[in-house]
Enzyme design. Sequence first.
Site, mmCIF file in Angstrom:
data_model
loop_
_atom_site.group_PDB
_atom_site.id
_atom_site.type_symbol
_atom_site.label_atom_id
_atom_site.label_comp_id
_atom_site.label_asym_id
_atom_site.label_seq_id
_atom_site.Cartn_x
_atom_site.Cartn_y
_atom_site.Cartn_z
ATOM 1 N N LYS A 71 -0.845 -1.055 -4.613
ATOM 2 C CA LYS A 71 -2.060 -0.274 -4.342
ATOM 3 C C LYS A 71 -1.623 1.140 -4.032
ATOM 4 O O LYS A 71 -0.686 1.345 -3.259
ATOM 5 C CB LYS A 71 -2.812 -0.921 -3.183
ATOM 6 C CG LYS A 71 -3.584 -0.002 -2.256
ATOM 7 C CD LYS A 71 -4.368 -0.823 -1.234
ATOM 8 C CE LYS A 71 -4.516 -0.085 0.088
ATOM 9 N NZ LYS A 71 -5.163 -0.920 1.121
ATOM 10 N N ASP B 226 -13.524 -2.103 2.585
ATOM 11 C CA ASP B 226 -12.640 -2.182 3.748
ATOM 12 C C ASP B 226 -13.445 -1.656 4.943
ATOM 13 O O ASP B 226 -14.112 -2.439 5.651
ATOM 14 C CB ASP B 226 -11.368 -1.349 3.450
ATOM 15 C CG ASP B 226 -10.410 -1.203 4.627
ATOM 16 O OD1 ASP B 226 -10.758 -1.573 5.759
ATOM 17 O OD2 ASP B 226 -9.283 -0.694 4.433
ATOM 18 N N LYS C 297 -2.841 5.021 -2.736
ATOM 19 C CA LYS C 297 -3.899 5.775 -2.067
ATOM 20 C C LYS C 297 -4.315 6.935 -2.962
ATOM 21 O O LYS C 297 -3.471 7.581 -3.595
ATOM 22 C CB LYS C 297 -3.375 6.323 -0.734
ATOM 23 C CG LYS C 297 -3.022 5.241 0.262
ATOM 24 C CD LYS C 297 -4.272 4.582 0.810
ATOM 25 C CE LYS C 297 -3.960 3.703 2.012
ATOM 26 N NZ LYS C 297 -5.163 3.112 2.591
ATOM 27 N N GLU D 160 -10.828 0.321 -3.803
ATOM 28 C CA GLU D 160 -11.138 0.010 -2.416
ATOM 29 C C GLU D 160 -11.840 1.194 -1.753
ATOM 30 O O GLU D 160 -11.366 2.329 -1.827
ATOM 31 C CB GLU D 160 -9.826 -0.326 -1.701
ATOM 32 C CG GLU D 160 -9.965 -0.809 -0.272
ATOM 33 C CD GLU D 160 -8.599 -1.171 0.329
ATOM 34 O OE1 GLU D 160 -7.639 -1.408 -0.419
ATOM 35 O OE2 GLU D 160 -8.513 -1.190 1.564
ATOM 36 N N GLY E 157 -3.914 -4.124 6.014
ATOM 37 C CA GLY E 157 -2.922 -3.756 7.029
ATOM 38 C C GLY E 157 -3.277 -2.434 7.664
ATOM 39 O O GLY E 157 -4.048 -1.648 7.099
ATOM 40 N N LYS F 289 -9.634 -7.153 7.864
ATOM 41 C CA LYS F 289 -8.648 -6.736 8.868
ATOM 42 C C LYS F 289 -9.127 -7.268 10.210
ATOM 43 O O LYS F 289 -10.276 -7.030 10.595
ATOM 44 C CB LYS F 289 -8.544 -5.217 8.941
ATOM 45 C CG LYS F 289 -7.922 -4.566 7.708
ATOM 46 C CD LYS F 289 -7.898 -3.054 7.818
ATOM 47 C CE LYS F 289 -7.253 -2.463 6.568
ATOM 48 N NZ LYS F 289 -7.430 -1.002 6.484
ATOM 49 N N SER G 109 0.870 -1.163 0.000
ATOM 50 C CA SER G 109 0.000 0.000 0.000
ATOM 51 C C SER G 109 0.911 1.218 0.000
ATOM 52 O O SER G 109 1.724 1.372 0.907
ATOM 53 C CB SER G 109 -0.873 -0.029 1.250
ATOM 54 O OG SER G 109 -1.631 1.151 1.361
ATOM 55 N N ASP H 60 -7.006 2.858 -3.381
ATOM 56 C CA ASP H 60 -7.760 2.865 -2.115
ATOM 57 C C ASP H 60 -8.087 4.311 -1.764
ATOM 58 O O ASP H 60 -7.190 5.138 -1.589
ATOM 59 C CB ASP H 60 -6.909 2.228 -0.999
ATOM 60 C CG ASP H 60 -7.666 2.097 0.327
ATOM 61 O OD1 ASP H 60 -8.839 2.518 0.393
ATOM 62 O OD2 ASP H 60 -7.074 1.562 1.292
#
Length: 377
Positions: free
Chosen positions: A164, A242, A166, A217, A294, A266, A138, A191
Site C-alpha cells: 500500500k 479507515d 500513501k 483507502e 496499523g 483499527k 504501508s 491510502d
Amino acid sequence: MNLRLERIELREIELPLKWPFETSFGRTTRRRILLVKAFDRDGACGYGECVAGENPFYNHETIDTAWLMTTQYIAPLLAAAGVESASQVSRALDLIRENRMAKAGVEAAVWDLEAKIAQVPLWQHIEGTREEITCGVSIGIQDSTAALLDKVSREIESGYRRIKIKIKPGKDVQLVEAVRARFPAVTLSVDANSAYRIETDAPLLKRLDDYNLLMIEQPLAPGDLVDHAKLQREMQTPICLDESIVSLTNARHAHELGACQIINIKLGRVGGYSEARAIQAFALAHGLPVWCGGMIEAGIGRAHNIALSTLPGFTLPGDVSASERYWEEDIIEPPVTVSCKGTIKVPTSHGIGYEVNEARIEALTVRRETVRLTSSR
Ligand code: OSB
Ligand code: MG
C-alpha cells in the site's frame, strides 16, 4: 470471569523511528507512545498500547488528550462500574463521548490481563480462528519516485503480500503509474488519509481505475459517507474506509449507503475489541472483507493487532508488519517477525503472547502515573 481490577499504570515512552513516516497529514520521525498496564488484586497484569498520535491530524485524539481521559475519566468510571470482565469495559465507558483510542488502550490491557489469568492466548480468548496471519506493508510518501520504487521492491522481496502506498494531491496518479509499470502483478492499494475533495478531485481519483488497484483507502473526509458513496458509484476500484468507521453503527451506515466495499479495522479508532468484533461480525455477515490497520505501533500494539487479525472476517492482508520495519529495537521479545511468505505465526503463549521488555520500557519512559481502581468501592 471475575476480574478484580486494582490499578492501572500509565507510561509515556519515546521511540525514534528508523525512517520518517509521511502521510498526507504529515511526517513522523519519532513516536510518543502511551502504554497502559492493568493490574488485578492478585498482582497479575496485562498490557495495552494507546495508538493516539502526537498531533490531532489522523483524528481528534493525541497522546496528551488520551492521558488526560484515561486518568480523569476512564479510570474513575471503571472503578465506579466495578467491571468484572474485559467484555464489560466498553459499556462501562459509554458515558464518555468519542476518545476511542484512549478507551481502547485501557480495554486492551484488561483483555490481556483476563487472557493471562485464564491462561490462554489472547487470540483464542477473543475467539480468533487463525494460527497464521497474512501481512502487507504501508509505505509512506517518499522524497522521490526512485526512492518509492526502491522501497516497494525491497518489501516485495521480503515477501509481503500487499503493497500500500500513501498518496496525496500532487503525489498520486504518477506514483501509482510508476509502481504499476515496474511491478505489473503486485497486489497494490493506495491510502489518501482523507486528502481529497469530491468537488474538485473526482476526475483525478477516477483515473486510478486504470491501475488494477485492490482498493483506494479513505480518499475523502472522515464524515463524508455520502460523498464516498457517490464516488464509489463512479469508480470501479473498491473504496476501503479507515478514518470514517469508528463504530458498528457507522459501518452499517457506510454499507447501506454503498460508501465502501472493504473496511480497515483499527482497535484504537473503534474504541477496542468489543466494537472491533461487532464490526467484523457485521462485515462478515454482509460480505464486506476487512483487514487490520496499523498506527505505527510498538510491540504491544502490534501484538494486539496480530490477535485481532485472527478473527474470521480478516481475509485481506493487513498493515501488520515486522517490528524491524520501524524500530531499531522493539519493546517486546521476540520482536514481531514476518516469514518469507509474508505471514506472521500467531504466538501460542498466554495473553498477547510476547514478553514485554520492562527494562527497555523503563529506559524509554518520560512520564508515568498510577491510578487506583479500588478506592470508590
Ligand atoms: O491510515 O493506515 C493509516 C499510520 C498512521 C496513521 C494512519 C495510518 C498509518 C499507516 C501505518 O498507514 C500502518 C502501519 O502501522 O504500518
Ligand atoms: Mg489508512
